[in-house]
Design a protein around this motif. Structure first.
Motif, mmCIF file in Angstrom:
data_model
loop_
_atom_site.group_PDB
_atom_site.id
_atom_site.type_symbol
_atom_site.label_atom_id
_atom_site.label_comp_id
_atom_site.label_asym_id
_atom_site.label_seq_id
_atom_site.Cartn_x
_atom_site.Cartn_y
_atom_site.Cartn_z
ATOM 1 N N MET A 178 -23.253 100.952 92.000
ATOM 2 C CA MET A 178 -22.538 99.881 92.673
ATOM 3 C C MET A 178 -22.264 98.767 91.660
ATOM 4 O O MET A 178 -23.179 98.299 90.976
ATOM 5 C CB MET A 178 -23.379 99.387 93.837
ATOM 6 N N ALA A 179 -21.054 98.357 91.567
ATOM 7 C CA ALA A 179 -20.652 97.316 90.617
ATOM 8 C C ALA A 179 -21.116 95.945 91.108
ATOM 9 O O ALA A 179 -21.194 95.688 92.302
ATOM 10 C CB ALA A 179 -19.145 97.327 90.452
ATOM 11 N N TRP A 180 -21.416 95.071 90.166
ATOM 12 C CA TRP A 180 -21.854 93.731 90.501
ATOM 13 C C TRP A 180 -20.640 92.819 90.583
ATOM 14 O O TRP A 180 -19.646 93.022 89.892
ATOM 15 C CB TRP A 180 -22.795 93.216 89.430
ATOM 16 N N SER A 181 -20.739 91.832 91.429
ATOM 17 C CA SER A 181 -19.636 90.882 91.543
ATOM 18 C C SER A 181 -19.617 89.985 90.308
ATOM 19 O O SER A 181 -20.589 89.918 89.550
ATOM 20 C CB SER A 181 -19.795 90.026 92.806
ATOM 21 N N GLN A 182 -18.495 89.291 90.125
ATOM 22 C CA GLN A 182 -18.377 88.397 88.970
ATOM 23 C C GLN A 182 -19.394 87.269 89.044
ATOM 24 O O GLN A 182 -19.942 86.850 88.018
ATOM 25 C CB GLN A 182 -16.966 87.843 88.885
ATOM 26 N N ASP A 183 -19.669 86.788 90.260
ATOM 27 C CA ASP A 183 -20.663 85.726 90.416
ATOM 28 C C ASP A 183 -22.054 86.208 90.003
ATOM 29 O O ASP A 183 -22.792 85.490 89.322
ATOM 30 C CB ASP A 183 -20.711 85.239 91.868
ATOM 31 N N GLU A 184 -22.408 87.434 90.399
ATOM 32 C CA GLU A 184 -23.713 87.981 90.037
ATOM 33 C C GLU A 184 -23.826 88.177 88.524
ATOM 34 O O GLU A 184 -24.847 87.842 87.917
ATOM 35 C CB GLU A 184 -23.953 89.310 90.759
ATOM 36 N N GLU A 185 -22.779 88.700 87.913
ATOM 37 C CA GLU A 185 -22.789 88.886 86.467
ATOM 38 C C GLU A 185 -22.892 87.550 85.744
ATOM 39 O O GLU A 185 -23.612 87.422 84.749
ATOM 40 C CB GLU A 185 -21.537 89.634 86.020
ATOM 41 N N ARG A 186 -22.191 86.538 86.234
ATOM 42 C CA ARG A 186 -22.233 85.209 85.627
ATOM 43 C C ARG A 186 -23.632 84.615 85.742
ATOM 44 O O ARG A 186 -24.181 84.060 84.788
ATOM 45 C CB ARG A 186 -21.207 84.297 86.298
ATOM 46 N N MET A 187 -24.261 84.775 86.921
ATOM 47 C CA MET A 187 -25.606 84.250 87.126
ATOM 48 C C MET A 187 -26.628 84.975 86.236
ATOM 49 O O MET A 187 -27.511 84.337 85.648
ATOM 50 C CB MET A 187 -26.003 84.371 88.595
ATOM 51 N N LEU A 188 -26.485 86.268 86.102
ATOM 52 C CA LEU A 188 -27.394 87.016 85.237
ATOM 53 C C LEU A 188 -27.235 86.614 83.772
ATOM 54 O O LEU A 188 -28.226 86.485 83.044
ATOM 55 C CB LEU A 188 -27.177 88.523 85.400
ATOM 56 N N ALA A 189 -26.010 86.413 83.339
ATOM 57 C CA ALA A 189 -25.770 85.971 81.967
ATOM 58 C C ALA A 189 -26.384 84.592 81.740
ATOM 59 O O ALA A 189 -26.970 84.326 80.676
ATOM 60 C CB ALA A 189 -24.271 85.953 81.672
ATOM 61 N N MET A 190 -26.285 83.721 82.739
ATOM 62 C CA MET A 190 -26.861 82.384 82.630
ATOM 63 C C MET A 190 -28.391 82.481 82.553
ATOM 64 O O MET A 190 -29.028 81.806 81.724
ATOM 65 C CB MET A 190 -26.447 81.539 83.838
ATOM 66 N N ILE A 191 -28.991 83.337 83.362
ATOM 67 C CA ILE A 191 -30.448 83.521 83.329
ATOM 68 C C ILE A 191 -30.876 84.072 81.967
ATOM 69 O O ILE A 191 -31.864 83.632 81.385
ATOM 70 C CB ILE A 191 -30.895 84.454 84.476
ATOM 71 N N GLU A 192 -30.109 85.026 81.452
ATOM 72 C CA GLU A 192 -30.429 85.613 80.153
ATOM 73 C C GLU A 192 -30.368 84.560 79.041
ATOM 74 O O GLU A 192 -31.253 84.496 78.182
ATOM 75 C CB GLU A 192 -29.473 86.765 79.855
ATOM 76 N N ARG A 193 -29.321 83.735 79.050
ATOM 77 C CA ARG A 193 -29.214 82.676 78.037
ATOM 78 C C ARG A 193 -30.378 81.693 78.151
ATOM 79 O O ARG A 193 -30.970 81.283 77.156
ATOM 80 C CB ARG A 193 -27.888 81.928 78.191
ATOM 81 N N HIS A 194 -30.734 81.338 79.386
ATOM 82 C CA HIS A 194 -31.836 80.402 79.609
ATOM 83 C C HIS A 194 -33.150 81.005 79.109
ATOM 84 O O HIS A 194 -33.941 80.317 78.449
ATOM 85 C CB HIS A 194 -31.929 80.051 81.095
ATOM 86 N N LEU A 195 -33.385 82.277 79.398
ATOM 87 C CA LEU A 195 -34.599 82.938 78.935
ATOM 88 C C LEU A 195 -34.656 82.974 77.413
ATOM 89 O O LEU A 195 -35.695 82.692 76.813
ATOM 90 C CB LEU A 195 -34.667 84.362 79.484
ATOM 91 N N THR A 196 -33.542 83.304 76.787
ATOM 92 C CA THR A 196 -33.496 83.368 75.320
ATOM 93 C C THR A 196 -33.775 82.001 74.713
ATOM 94 O O THR A 196 -34.476 81.892 73.701
ATOM 95 C CB THR A 196 -32.126 83.895 74.851
ATOM 96 N N ASP A 197 -33.248 80.949 75.324
ATOM 97 C CA ASP A 197 -33.485 79.593 74.817
ATOM 98 C C ASP A 197 -34.935 79.152 75.028
ATOM 99 O O ASP A 197 -35.533 78.530 74.146
ATOM 100 C CB ASP A 197 -32.560 78.587 75.501
ATOM 101 N N GLU A 198 -35.500 79.467 76.179
ATOM 102 C CA GLU A 198 -36.843 79.015 76.524
ATOM 103 C C GLU A 198 -37.929 79.806 75.802
ATOM 104 O O GLU A 198 -38.927 79.239 75.362
ATOM 105 C CB GLU A 198 -37.084 79.117 78.036
ATOM 106 N N ASP A 199 -37.788 81.129 75.724
ATOM 107 C CA ASP A 199 -38.840 81.969 75.139
ATOM 108 C C ASP A 199 -38.204 83.105 74.342
ATOM 109 O O ASP A 199 -38.058 84.222 74.832
ATOM 110 C CB ASP A 199 -39.739 82.523 76.246
ATOM 111 N N PRO A 200 -37.812 82.835 73.108
ATOM 112 C CA PRO A 200 -37.128 83.854 72.315
ATOM 113 C C PRO A 200 -38.011 85.078 72.024
ATOM 114 O O PRO A 200 -37.513 86.190 71.924
ATOM 115 C CB PRO A 200 -36.747 83.148 71.023
ATOM 116 N N LYS A 201 -39.346 84.881 71.917
ATOM 117 C CA LYS A 201 -40.234 86.027 71.672
ATOM 118 C C LYS A 201 -40.212 86.990 72.855
ATOM 119 O O LYS A 201 -40.140 88.206 72.683
ATOM 120 C CB LYS A 201 -41.663 85.555 71.424
ATOM 121 N N LEU A 202 -40.297 86.436 74.054
ATOM 122 C CA LEU A 202 -40.258 87.282 75.256
ATOM 123 C C LEU A 202 -38.915 87.996 75.363
ATOM 124 O O LEU A 202 -38.856 89.184 75.680
ATOM 125 C CB LEU A 202 -40.525 86.454 76.510
ATOM 126 N N ALA A 203 -37.841 87.296 75.081
ATOM 127 C CA ALA A 203 -36.509 87.909 75.137
ATOM 128 C C ALA A 203 -36.403 89.059 74.139
ATOM 129 O O ALA A 203 -35.853 90.125 74.457
ATOM 130 C CB ALA A 203 -35.436 86.856 74.864
#
Length: 84
Positions: A1-26
């Motif tokens: 099932m394909a994800w909506s554009q809003d879901e993809e945008r939110m996931l990308a935002m979460i990924e960027r936030h995670l990378t900024d906050e904890d690069p080792k965990l990312a």
């Protein structure tokens, strides 16, 4: 099932936030994802069974042999006890 554009945008935002906050965990999560994807691709193509799989298979074979031997012994004993 394909994800909506809003879901993809939110996931990308979460990924960027995670990378900024904890690069080792990312980095660890990315490494884990890479290994999991590599494992899925190589599964079943000329791969040997693991050591635990072999041990379990041999154990089951020995148990089945023991049960069969005990059944044969019990049936012979019952047959010898019958009057002729």
């Amino acid at each position: 099932m394909a994800w909506s554009q809003d879901e993809e945008r939110m996931l990308a935002m979460i990924e960027r936030h995670l990378t900024d906050e904890d690069p080792k965990l990312a980095a660890r999560l990315e490494s884990f994802n890479h290994r999991a994807e590599h494992g899925r691709q190589g599964r079943g193509a000329g791969r040997r069974p693991g050591r635990s799989t072999v041990i379990i298979a041999v154990s089951w074979l020995l148990i089945a042999t023991l049960i069969a031997t005990l059944l044969v012994m019990a049936l012979r004993h019952d047959a010898a006890a019958l009057p002729v």
